[in-house]
Design a protein around this motif. Structure first.
Motif, PDB file in Angstrom:
ATOM      1  N   ARG A  50      -7.323  10.216  -0.847  1.00 45.49           N
ATOM      2  CA  ARG A  50      -6.801   8.918  -0.404  1.00 45.49           C
ATOM      3  C   ARG A  50      -7.889   8.012   0.147  1.00 45.49           C
ATOM      4  NH1 ARG A  50      -2.006  10.110   3.217  1.00 45.49           N
ATOM      5  NH2 ARG A  50      -1.293  11.041   1.258  1.00 45.49           N
TER       6      ARG A  50
ATOM      7  N   ARG B 166       0.743   6.650  -0.496  1.00 45.46           N
ATOM      8  CA  ARG B 166       1.315   7.855   0.083  1.00 45.46           C
ATOM      9  C   ARG B 166       1.425   8.974  -0.939  1.00 45.46           C
ATOM     10  NH1 ARG B 166       4.867   4.012   2.321  1.00 45.46           N
ATOM     11  NH2 ARG B 166       6.576   4.731   0.986  1.00 45.46           N
ATOM     12  N   LEU B 167       1.443   8.618  -2.226  1.00 43.80           N
ATOM     13  CA  LEU B 167       1.520   9.655  -3.271  1.00 43.80           C
ATOM     14  C   LEU B 167       0.155  10.258  -3.615  1.00 43.80           C
ATOM     15  CD1 LEU B 167       3.992   7.919  -5.766  1.00 43.80           C
ATOM     16  CD2 LEU B 167       4.509   9.658  -4.021  1.00 43.80           C
TER      17      LEU B 167
ATOM     18  N   ASP C 224       0.827  -1.226   0.000  1.00 41.81           N
ATOM     19  CA  ASP C 224       0.000   0.000   0.000  1.00 41.81           C
ATOM     20  C   ASP C 224       0.849   1.259   0.000  1.00 41.81           C
ATOM     21  OD1 ASP C 224      -2.298  -1.533   0.101  1.00 41.81           O
ATOM     22  OD2 ASP C 224      -2.346  -1.557   2.304  1.00 41.81           O
ATOM     23  N   GLY C 225       2.148   1.108  -0.276  1.00 44.08           N
ATOM     24  CA  GLY C 225       3.036   2.263  -0.223  1.00 44.08           C
ATOM     25  C   GLY C 225       2.688   3.336  -1.235  1.00 44.08           C
ATOM     26  N   TRP C 226       2.185   2.955  -2.368  1.00 48.94           N
ATOM     27  CA  TRP C 226       1.866   3.939  -3.414  1.00 48.94           C
ATOM     28  C   TRP C 226       0.811   4.930  -2.982  1.00 48.94           C
ATOM     29  CZ3 TRP C 226      -2.987   4.251  -5.732  1.00 48.94           C
ATOM     30  CH2 TRP C 226      -3.915   3.259  -5.375  1.00 48.94           C
TER      31      TRP C 226
ATOM     32  N   SER D 284      -8.938   4.272  -1.343  1.00 44.53           N
ATOM     33  CA  SER D 284      -8.858   3.074  -0.493  1.00 44.53           C
ATOM     34  C   SER D 284     -10.216   2.394  -0.407  1.00 44.53           C
ATOM     35  CB  SER D 284      -8.376   3.466   0.905  1.00 44.53           C
ATOM     36  OG  SER D 284      -7.076   4.002   0.849  1.00 44.53           O
TER      37      SER D 284
ATOM     38  N   PRO E 128      -4.057  13.786  -0.116  1.00 46.19           N
ATOM     39  CA  PRO E 128      -4.763  13.455   1.140  1.00 46.19           C
ATOM     40  C   PRO E 128      -6.279  13.535   1.016  1.00 46.19           C
ATOM     41  CG  PRO E 128      -2.887  14.848   1.605  1.00 46.19           C
ATOM     42  CD  PRO E 128      -2.995  14.776   0.102  1.00 46.19           C
TER      43      PRO E 128
END
Length: 583
Positions: free
Chosen positions: A98, A91-92, A87-89, A102, A95
């Motif tokens: 996001r 972070r780009l 799920d690191g992507w 998800s 906000p």
């Protein structure tokens, strides 16, 4: 990635839509091929997706965690592939977007459907751009999800174009209202300018009208004062001579006064001709024969230095007009032509049949369609400039030296033509000559025999006839009664139309009705029509100083009716009355 920023929003959107269509084709292929049942691990080669559509392709496990990314990911985002796995992507992702992304992944993995989202993502340079991601699941033999294949593309240009269009659409009503307000304001200004121009034009027309009225009244006053001076002077001297018993000089001053009266009568006739109120006696006229009868007089008028040429037309129609007024018009034109050729030249009179069709661009603007006899008088004289042509028909307008022209000749011709339901036109060029064309309506019917009008002078004495005289002017009525009485006629008088009608309704003998036209209560024409209903065939002689169209309708007299124009001398009245009894 995307299209240049300097293109128009509509063009950018079209280009991006084309690119998106290609992507949809690739995804459709992937979706069709990703639903087959096959061995675990088999499916779409990610590199094949990259070749099909130049986007970032990736893979994920059944729970939606990223398991594979291409090298182009690093170039685009600046994030190493290992950091973006799982799920690191996320972070780009912006906000604000996001949570929605998800939630969409959670929905897709739980429902085993497809994943699709648009969101803002931070790229290498640190700024956010809109991205579009779509993923399809690869299923196993039992329908379970083995992994996800997806593609992500930069749609920032498309979103910018859509946003621009959305803003344009949202503000369209406001812009339409603003433009409508601007147009309304411009229209109001235009209407104001039109109204102001209308007021200015009306003021100009009024000024021109007053100038014309001033010129007209000035010319009338000048000419009439001269004539009245001649009459007053002659009568004053005559009165003194009679007081002194010098009757031998009386004829001289009487003749001078009579000459002034006749000139005054001619002046009023010309004015009435211009205003289309002159009394006319229209009859069938053969124009060429009339011109031939005037030819000798014309030659004497123009002199030997001017060559006269008369060109007759074959099969010339008869026209319907007053022959005496036509003679006057032609003589006026001949005199004008002579004055325009002081050193000599050529004068041509020609006649022609012509028809004016509706919409004919060569026809005079205010001439009704129909058949006309055209009479053209052409000279080779000095000609007229356009400004003189424009004023040529104005009364008292003349270019001749003071005392050499009244300025009523052409205005009289204009009035005569119009009153005859025709037209007159001037074509002229300086130093080339002038052509004046008369259009007179064709006479349709049986033309009179040539020479039928001629006859021996009629006797003026009465033969026992009774004449009813209706005139509201007491002095004139007394003069007419005295003239007729001296000739031996029995007379009955009436002061107005109703009184005259009572006489007609009585049992008294009436052989001729002599009536003024402008009577109070009942005009002369109404009286004549009523009298003829009671006494069919009653002869009527109208006395008039001007002809009103409302009285005569078409302007023509019925059979057994004639007209005599004021002022008239006793001999003219006696001859006219006797001719009516003899006819």
């Amino acid at each position: 990635m995307g299209t240049p920023m300097d293109t128009a929003p509509g063009e950018r959107l079209a280009a991006l839509e084309a690119e998106n269509a290609r992507l949809r084709e690739a995804l459709a292929w992937a979706e069709a091929n990703g639903t087959w049942v096959g061995p675990p691990g088999e499916g779409i080669d990610p590199s094949a997706l990259v070749r099909l559509a130049p986007r970032i392709s990736w893979t994920a496990d059944p729970e939606g965690r990223i398991t594979g990314l291409p090298e182009s990911w690093v170039e685009l985002t600046g994030m190493e592939r290992e950091a973006a796995l799982g799920d690191g992507w996320l972070r780009l992702v912006h906000p604000d977007d996001r949570a929605a992304v998800s939630a969409e992944w959670a929905r897709a993995t739980s429902s085993t459907g497809s994943f699709e989202a648009e969101y803002r993502m931070r790229l290498t340079r640190g700024h956010y751009r809109w991205m579009h991601t779509r993923a399809l699941p690869l299923r196993g033999p039992k329908g379970n999800i083995l992994r996800w294949h997806g593609m992500t593309e930069d749609v920032h240009e498309r979103r910018a174009a859509e946003d621009s269009l959305r803003v344009l659409n949202e503000t369209l009503e406001t812009r339409v209202a603003e433009r409508t307000h601007e147009l309304a304001a411009a229209n109001a200004r235009l209407q104001s300018e039109i109204a102001e121009r209308g007021r200015a034009e009306e003021a100009l027309r009024h000024a021109q009208k007053m100038e014309a009225v001033g010129q007209l009244t000035g010319g009338i006053a000048h000419d009439f004062n001269n004539l009245l001076s001649g009459i007053l002077g002659s009568l004053s001297i005559l009165q003194k001579r009679l007081e002194l018993g010098q009757v031998d000089q009386a004829p001289r001053y009487i003749n001078a006064a009579m000459a002034s009266v006749n000139r005054a009568a001619a002046l009023t006739h010309r004015l009435l001709a211009f205003s289309r109120r002159q009394p006319l006696e229209p009859r069938p006229v053969e124009a060429h024969a009339l011109i031939v009868s005037l030819e000798e007089l014309m030659r004497r008028t123009i002199g030997p230095s001017i060559q006269l040429e008369v060109r007759p037309a074959e099969g010339l129609w008869h026209t319907l007009c007053d022959p005496h007024q036509l003679e006057n018009a032609l003589l006026n034109l001949v005199i004008n032509a002579r004055d325009a050729m002081p050193s000599g030249g050529r004068l041509t009179l020609e006649t022609e049949n012509t028809r004016m069709e509706a919409g004919d661009p060569t026809a005079p603007r205010d001439l009704a369609p129909g058949a006309y006899v055209r009479i053209r008088v052409t000279d080779t004289g000095s000609g007229m400039p356009p400004d003189v042509i424009a004023r040529a028909f104005e009364p008292f307008f003349t270019t001749k030296p003071l005392g050499q022209g009244t300025g009523l000749g052409l205005s009289m011709i204009y009035g005569f033509a119009k009153q005859s339901e025709g037209h007159v036109r001037i074509d002229s060029e300086v130093d080339r000559g002038t052509s004046v064309t008369l259009f007179l309506p064709r006479f349709v019917g049986e033309a009179p025999e040539e020479g039928a009008v001629a006859g021996a002078p009629v006797a003026a004495r009465a033969e026992g006839e009774t004449v009813l005289v209706v005139e509201d002017e007491p002095l004139l009525r007394e003069l007419v009664l005295e003239i007729l009485g001296e000739l031996g006629y029995r007379t009955i008088e009436a002061a107005d139309g109703p009184e005259g009608l009572k006489v007609v309704q009585s049992k008294k003998r009436i052989d001729l009705l002599v009536t003024d036209i402008g009577l109070p209560g009942l005009n002369g024409r109404q009286l004549a029509d009523a009298a003829r209903e009671l006494r069919p065939g009653l002869k009527v002689l109208f006395m008039t100083g001007y002809a009103e169209n409302a009285v005569f309708g078409t302007g023509y007299l019925d059979s057994g009716m004639q007209m005599i124009t004021k002022p008239f001398d006793p001999d003219a009245l006696a001859t006219r009355v006797r001719s009516m009894f003899e006819s």
